[in-house]
Design an enzyme around this catalytic site. Sequence first.
Site, PDB file in Angstrom:
ATOM      1  N   LEU A 104       0.955  -1.066   0.173  1.00  0.00           N
ATOM      2  CA  LEU A 104      -0.367   0.130   0.040  1.00  0.00           C
ATOM      3  C   LEU A 104       0.975   1.305   0.278  1.00  0.00           C
ATOM      4  O   LEU A 104       2.040   1.012   0.504  1.00  0.00           O
ATOM      5  CB  LEU A 104      -0.584  -0.111   1.446  1.00  0.00           C
ATOM      6  CG  LEU A 104      -1.895  -1.560   1.656  1.00  0.00           C
ATOM      7  CD1 LEU A 104      -3.425  -0.742   2.683  1.00  0.00           C
ATOM      8  CD2 LEU A 104      -2.640  -1.135   0.822  1.00  0.00           C
ATOM      9  N   ASP A 105       0.789   2.160  -0.446  1.00  0.00           N
ATOM     10  CA  ASP A 105       1.435   3.490  -0.815  1.00  0.00           C
ATOM     11  C   ASP A 105       0.931   4.286   0.299  1.00  0.00           C
ATOM     12  O   ASP A 105       0.316   3.966   1.303  1.00  0.00           O
ATOM     13  CB  ASP A 105       0.890   4.240  -1.823  1.00  0.00           C
ATOM     14  CG  ASP A 105      -0.381   5.410  -1.658  1.00  0.00           C
ATOM     15  OD1 ASP A 105      -0.514   5.093  -1.124  1.00  0.00           O
ATOM     16  OD2 ASP A 105      -0.880   5.450  -2.566  1.00  0.00           O
ATOM     17  N   VAL A 106       1.798   5.096   0.868  1.00  0.00           N
ATOM     18  CA  VAL A 106       1.972   5.543   2.080  1.00  0.00           C
ATOM     19  C   VAL A 106       0.912   6.977   2.824  1.00  0.00           C
ATOM     20  O   VAL A 106       0.641   6.558   3.940  1.00  0.00           O
ATOM     21  CB  VAL A 106       3.605   6.792   2.010  1.00  0.00           C
ATOM     22  CG1 VAL A 106       3.089   8.037   1.121  1.00  0.00           C
ATOM     23  CG2 VAL A 106       3.593   7.609   3.904  1.00  0.00           C
TER      24      VAL A 106
END
Length: 274
Positions: A104-106
């Site tokens: 998952l992106d930040v």
Amino acid sequence: MERLQKHMAGLGLASRRAIEGWIAAGRVSVDGETARLGMRVDGSERILLDGKAVAKRQSPPVRVLILNKRAGVICTRKDNEGRPTCFDGLPSLRQGRWISIGRLDVSTSGLLLVSNDGEFANRMMHPSTGLDREYAVRLDIRLSEEQEALLRSGIQIDTGETVGFSDLRFFRGGPSNYWYHLVLMEGRNRQVRRMFDAVGARVSRLKRVRFGPIILPSGLRAGQFRPMSAKDTLALYGLLGLPRPKIWKSHELKAHKPSKKDRESVLIPYPQLR
């Protein structure tokens, strides 16, 4: 005999995709010879990674953890900016290392899996497996029927790709925060945000709530993790067509105190995979 990347993934070193990158970069050698993609091994060879010997296969118990990732946490092991990673605070492993599954992106929160089994990680992430992902998203506007239809049928984003959701449904909200649930097959970097940007909607929160048959436990708070039960792990391996694994025992995860909730299933009925 099996391909080198598959053998190393089975040792829990990383996913097959990551190991293929190591081999292409010349970081792996087999019996003194620089490894090449497609090389096959039987496990008796001396394998080195960055000049250090890789342990022989001993079939360590499989461990799968379910994390509720917080926004602001990254899914890489190290960060030049010093941001927290999803591996911080996880139990130590005697052999192998934790592998994140479906990054998952930040800015995105929610369901994230980690495991010490590279083959399991590869099977979960590979597009050919056919696992979909479900997200809850908060928007600043209520979408029109035309916008919803466009997002389902396919829309061109700033990368030049034409992408669409396999499902998109209004959940609740108003007057300025509107929650939707969406489903997609393979999420690329910031794809969801780019798609909503393309129709003039701003994403203020994005949370993954399901990965294939695995749902995010309702009682798992942001930043917490719990081990997947042995029953669910065996069922999931069966669904993926993987050999029955040797299962962890809850007391082996020293940093985690088992509870009744750990025995609650996180799997939902799911179509048979091809």
